[in-house]
Design a protein around this motif. Sequence first.
Motif, PDB file in Angstrom:
ATOM      1  N   GLY A 151      72.051 -20.548  14.298  1.00  0.00           N
ATOM      2  CA  GLY A 151      71.577 -21.271  12.664  1.00  0.00           C
ATOM      3  C   GLY A 151      70.552 -20.021  11.917  1.00  0.00           C
ATOM      4  O   GLY A 151      70.391 -20.563  11.490  1.00  0.00           O
ATOM      5  N   ASN A 152      71.169 -18.709  12.623  1.00  0.00           N
ATOM      6  CA  ASN A 152      70.023 -17.504  12.089  1.00  0.00           C
ATOM      7  C   ASN A 152      69.041 -17.928  12.341  1.00  0.00           C
ATOM      8  O   ASN A 152      67.925 -17.433  10.871  1.00  0.00           O
ATOM      9  CB  ASN A 152      70.351 -17.131  10.543  1.00  0.00           C
ATOM     10  N   GLU A 153      67.822 -18.336  12.653  1.00  0.00           N
ATOM     11  CA  GLU A 153      66.907 -18.615  13.260  1.00  0.00           C
ATOM     12  C   GLU A 153      66.012 -17.992  13.878  1.00  0.00           C
ATOM     13  O   GLU A 153      66.916 -17.800  15.091  1.00  0.00           O
ATOM     14  CB  GLU A 153      66.238 -20.826  14.046  1.00  0.00           C
ATOM     15  N   PHE A 154      64.759 -17.836  14.152  1.00  0.00           N
ATOM     16  CA  PHE A 154      63.855 -16.848  15.223  1.00  0.00           C
ATOM     17  C   PHE A 154      62.861 -17.530  15.727  1.00  0.00           C
ATOM     18  O   PHE A 154      62.509 -18.398  14.691  1.00  0.00           O
ATOM     19  CB  PHE A 154      63.737 -15.638  14.088  1.00  0.00           C
ATOM     20  N   ASP A 155      62.681 -17.668  16.604  1.00  0.00           N
ATOM     21  CA  ASP A 155      61.580 -18.258  17.596  1.00  0.00           C
ATOM     22  C   ASP A 155      61.023 -16.598  18.330  1.00  0.00           C
ATOM     23  O   ASP A 155      61.191 -16.480  18.550  1.00  0.00           O
ATOM     24  CB  ASP A 155      61.451 -19.180  18.410  1.00  0.00           C
ATOM     25  N   CYS A 156      59.105 -16.719  18.406  1.00  0.00           N
ATOM     26  CA  CYS A 156      58.661 -16.024  18.359  1.00  0.00           C
ATOM     27  C   CYS A 156      58.492 -16.481  19.743  1.00  0.00           C
ATOM     28  O   CYS A 156      57.570 -17.327  20.269  1.00  0.00           O
ATOM     29  CB  CYS A 156      57.306 -15.678  18.001  1.00  0.00           C
ATOM     30  N   THR A 157      58.606 -16.358  20.923  1.00  0.00           N
ATOM     31  CA  THR A 157      58.770 -16.560  22.475  1.00  0.00           C
ATOM     32  C   THR A 157      57.687 -15.815  23.453  1.00  0.00           C
ATOM     33  O   THR A 157      56.575 -16.591  24.209  1.00  0.00           O
ATOM     34  CB  THR A 157      60.107 -16.561  23.704  1.00  0.00           C
ATOM     35  N   LYS A 158      56.926 -14.539  22.833  1.00  0.00           N
ATOM     36  CA  LYS A 158      55.822 -14.510  23.364  1.00  0.00           C
ATOM     37  C   LYS A 158      55.194 -12.960  22.716  1.00  0.00           C
ATOM     38  O   LYS A 158      55.826 -12.356  22.261  1.00  0.00           O
ATOM     39  CB  LYS A 158      56.324 -13.243  25.057  1.00  0.00           C
ATOM     40  N   VAL A 159      54.155 -12.856  22.905  1.00  0.00           N
ATOM     41  CA  VAL A 159      53.018 -11.653  21.664  1.00  0.00           C
ATOM     42  C   VAL A 159      52.655 -11.281  22.876  1.00  0.00           C
ATOM     43  O   VAL A 159      51.819 -11.909  24.957  1.00  0.00           O
ATOM     44  CB  VAL A 159      51.954 -12.375  20.847  1.00  0.00           C
ATOM     45  N   LEU A 160      52.637  -9.970  23.281  1.00  0.00           N
ATOM     46  CA  LEU A 160      52.326  -8.726  24.244  1.00  0.00           C
ATOM     47  C   LEU A 160      50.794  -8.295  23.749  1.00  0.00           C
ATOM     48  O   LEU A 160      50.992  -7.522  23.028  1.00  0.00           O
ATOM     49  CB  LEU A 160      53.237  -7.638  25.183  1.00  0.00           C
ATOM     50  N   GLN A 161      50.068  -8.689  24.516  1.00  0.00           N
ATOM     51  CA  GLN A 161      48.702  -8.185  24.450  1.00  0.00           C
ATOM     52  C   GLN A 161      48.369  -6.441  25.773  1.00  0.00           C
ATOM     53  O   GLN A 161      48.402  -6.877  27.238  1.00  0.00           O
ATOM     54  CB  GLN A 161      47.483  -8.644  24.471  1.00  0.00           C
ATOM     55  N   GLY A 162      47.595  -5.405  25.182  1.00  0.00           N
ATOM     56  CA  GLY A 162      47.629  -4.894  26.367  1.00  0.00           C
ATOM     57  C   GLY A 162      47.674  -3.337  25.831  1.00  0.00           C
ATOM     58  O   GLY A 162      46.433  -2.805  26.392  1.00  0.00           O
ATOM     59  N   HIS A 163      47.621  -2.620  24.645  1.00  0.00           N
ATOM     60  CA  HIS A 163      47.642  -1.385  24.204  1.00  0.00           C
ATOM     61  C   HIS A 163      46.097  -1.853  23.805  1.00  0.00           C
ATOM     62  O   HIS A 163      46.089  -2.968  23.419  1.00  0.00           O
ATOM     63  CB  HIS A 163      47.958  -0.997  23.178  1.00  0.00           C
ATOM     64  N   THR A 164      45.232  -1.071  23.469  1.00  0.00           N
ATOM     65  CA  THR A 164      44.012  -0.739  23.017  1.00  0.00           C
ATOM     66  C   THR A 164      44.113  -0.261  21.294  1.00  0.00           C
ATOM     67  O   THR A 164      42.834   0.308  20.670  1.00  0.00           O
ATOM     68  CB  THR A 164      42.937   0.048  23.993  1.00  0.00           C
ATOM     69  N   GLU A 165      45.312   1.015  21.338  1.00  0.00           N
ATOM     70  CA  GLU A 165      45.576   1.179  19.944  1.00  0.00           C
ATOM     71  C   GLU A 165      46.726   0.819  19.180  1.00  0.00           C
ATOM     72  O   GLU A 165      47.469  -0.033  20.054  1.00  0.00           O
ATOM     73  CB  GLU A 165      45.316   2.720  19.471  1.00  0.00           C
ATOM     74  N   ASP A 166      47.106   1.046  17.509  1.00  0.00           N
ATOM     75  CA  ASP A 166      48.689  -0.092  17.578  1.00  0.00           C
ATOM     76  C   ASP A 166      49.915   0.889  18.019  1.00  0.00           C
ATOM     77  O   ASP A 166      49.416   2.337  19.417  1.00  0.00           O
ATOM     78  CB  ASP A 166      48.335   1.103  15.502  1.00  0.00           C
ATOM     79  N   VAL A 167      50.824  -0.146  17.991  1.00  0.00           N
ATOM     80  CA  VAL A 167      51.525   0.333  19.390  1.00  0.00           C
ATOM     81  C   VAL A 167      53.330   1.093  17.594  1.00  0.00           C
ATOM     82  O   VAL A 167      52.669   0.351  16.630  1.00  0.00           O
ATOM     83  CB  VAL A 167      52.120  -0.389  19.704  1.00  0.00           C
TER      84      VAL A 167
END
Length: 360
Positions: free
Chosen positions: A148-164
């Motif tokens: 149905g054209n829906e989206f779900d955030c499954t994970k937020v990855l943290q590890g970089h110390t500056e902007d990606v």
Amino acid sequence: MKNFSYDDFELREIQKLEGHTGKVLGIAWKEDTGVGGLPAVIASWSDDKTIRIWEENFSGFFVCKAVLEASCTVRSCAWSREFKLLAAACSDATTAIWENVGVHAYEHIYTLKGHENEVRSVSWNKDGQFLATCGGDKSIWIWEVLPGNEFDCTKVLQGHTEDVKIVHWDEKVLFSGSSDNTIKVWEETRFVNGDWRCIQTLGESDRGHTSPVLSLSFNKGRRRMVSCSEELTIKIWKNCEEDSSIELWSHACTLSGYHDTTIFTVDWMRDLLRDVSYEDMDPEIFASAGADDAIRVFIEDMDNEVDGLSFKQLLKKEKAHETNINSVKWHSLDKRRLASASDDGTVKIWDFVCPWPPTT
């Protein structure tokens, strides 16, 4: 490169695409177009808050077929081949999703929210089931496409110390480049659905970059990667664990002295120049461009690979644009076609002219 004369290579301008009223920040060929009778399609995006969809006509020229209106500057776009979707990273910290609902018709169907700063880059995985976004908040978000054209955030990855700055999906592995001068390799943890880990960080200690990583690209076999950085170098990486269950990468060579201003973009040609056997494999090719207004094409120097990979400049197209070149992209299926985008507000389509058939 046997049976080829280096002097016979040329980058010839075919067409200049005009219409944007601001800087053109990037371009993306739509996969599986431009071959088999299908017209080639390319998207361009700009700080004029629009995305333009260009389609090749029967005369071989590109015509703008759709203009998608965004609410702010568009930083990056990516096509999803399987679901006819186009994702756009926006400077207002959102990602806009458009669906191709008919001939030259696009409908805005969703806006992804969650980042705390502008979204810099987007990338779909191979089957179009997941979308990765990254941004100025130092994070990477993994979104799953639902019915149905829906989206779900499954994970937020943290590890970089500056902007990606960039995310790029390669099969099931995700790569990210950052202002912290590193490239990180992420993999979903086996047997634990939805969990991710950083399996490798390529940094200065690995003969990596010493300034922000701005672009990266893979060859067709996905065993080599090229990256560029603000420190005016281009680096080639190779997959060093071909038989391992974990994909690890190592530095292969560094190219320096070719650019004397910032290198914004690199892109690997997706195919070899000729259809040859493994035993007689042709050299590989990639392109680079940046603030010096020139497009450079590099070729693998197979005669000088004594201690590993070696590349040399094949050609340099001076004054390819009037100012900064933000993106160069080889067509994914047509090895002779290259596109470029610039701060001068234009997109250019180039014919990569090479000796064919090979000279003897």
